[in-house]
Motif scaffolding. Sequence first.
Motif, PDB file in Angstrom:
ATOM      1  N   GLN A  49      27.644  -4.821  15.716  1.00 42.76           N
ATOM      2  CA  GLN A  49      26.247  -5.574  16.457  1.00 42.76           C
ATOM      3  C   GLN A  49      25.025  -5.453  15.538  1.00 42.76           C
TER       4      GLN A  49
ATOM      5  N   HIS B 189      25.798  -8.068  12.970  1.00 42.81           N
ATOM      6  CA  HIS B 189      25.509  -9.604  13.718  1.00 42.81           C
ATOM      7  C   HIS B 189      24.011  -9.859  13.793  1.00 42.81           C
TER       8      HIS B 189
ATOM      9  N   GLU C   2      28.022 -12.803   9.157  1.00 43.76           N
ATOM     10  CA  GLU C   2      29.336 -13.454   9.636  1.00 43.76           C
ATOM     11  C   GLU C   2      30.394 -12.451   9.770  1.00 43.76           C
TER      12      GLU C   2
ATOM     13  N   ARG D  75      41.467 -11.777  18.391  1.00 47.95           N
ATOM     14  CA  ARG D  75      40.270 -12.343  18.996  1.00 47.95           C
ATOM     15  C   ARG D  75      40.144 -11.641  20.558  1.00 47.95           C
TER      16      ARG D  75
ATOM     17  N   TRP E  98      39.028  -8.222  20.273  1.00 47.11           N
ATOM     18  CA  TRP E  98      37.722  -8.078  19.931  1.00 47.11           C
ATOM     19  C   TRP E  98      36.652  -8.021  20.852  1.00 47.11           C
ATOM     20  N   ARG E  99      36.990  -9.323  21.692  1.00 51.41           N
ATOM     21  CA  ARG E  99      36.059  -9.713  22.850  1.00 51.41           C
ATOM     22  C   ARG E  99      35.952  -8.502  24.168  1.00 51.41           C
TER      23      ARG E  99
ATOM     24  N   ARG F 138      34.260  -5.702  23.504  1.00 50.36           N
ATOM     25  CA  ARG F 138      32.558  -6.045  23.683  1.00 50.36           C
ATOM     26  C   ARG F 138      32.150  -5.838  22.093  1.00 50.36           C
TER      27      ARG F 138
ATOM     28  N   PRO G 165      30.573  -8.111  18.863  1.00 45.98           N
ATOM     29  CA  PRO G 165      29.866  -9.393  18.902  1.00 45.98           C
ATOM     30  C   PRO G 165      30.882 -10.533  18.035  1.00 45.98           C
ATOM     31  N   PRO G 166      30.278 -11.779  18.214  1.00 48.84           N
ATOM     32  CA  PRO G 166      31.282 -12.929  18.149  1.00 48.84           C
ATOM     33  C   PRO G 166      31.991 -12.742  16.370  1.00 48.84           C
ATOM     34  N   LEU G 167      33.140 -13.164  16.508  1.00 53.19           N
ATOM     35  CA  LEU G 167      34.079 -12.955  15.200  1.00 53.19           C
ATOM     36  C   LEU G 167      33.988 -14.324  14.656  1.00 53.19           C
ATOM     37  N   GLY G 168      33.722 -14.395  13.136  1.00 47.07           N
ATOM     38  CA  GLY G 168      33.828 -15.286  12.474  1.00 47.07           C
ATOM     39  C   GLY G 168      34.920 -16.051  12.199  1.00 47.07           C
TER      40      GLY G 168
END
Length: 159
Positions: free
Chosen positions: A43, A46, A51, A66, A69-70, A73, A75-78
């Motif tokens: 986090q 991010h 990225e 993915r 990952w989500r 919890r 942060p977005p994965l590049g």
Amino acid sequence: SFDLDDTLVLYGDGRPRESCGIPWLLRSWLRDPLRAGSRDLLQRLHDRGIEIWVYTTSWRSEFSIRVWWRLNRLPPLGGVVNQGRHEQGMRSLGLARPPTKLPGHWGIDVHFDDSDGVRQEQATHSVVRIVVISPDDENWTRRVMDAVDQELESRGLRR
């Protein structure tokens, strides 16, 4: 980018782990234990505009990585480079003896891995910074942040 096994995912009893964010119905499919400190570290990266990618030699599908990952919890994965995508990329380069990983091919500037062999291979294949993080390193998040700071400074970017 981060390797998964023995870098962000730690197996074995007594290894410090994040609390599991995965619903119990999916835990048999997505059972990889997230290393303690990962959530906060990722986090912070991010939040700094970094990225984040996963680069693993495992055959886990990009979809399962993915989802894992989500559900943890994070942060977005590049991006994700798994073994299949890596092999495809190495074939396109036509290398006689491709390295285990080649982060620079994917536009990755710094890679964190538990394997010193990955770091050694980069000396002949790439100029990407490889930081070896031991599964037993209790100060691993500080080492990651220090390496990111060094990379940003080397490029003349502020922290």
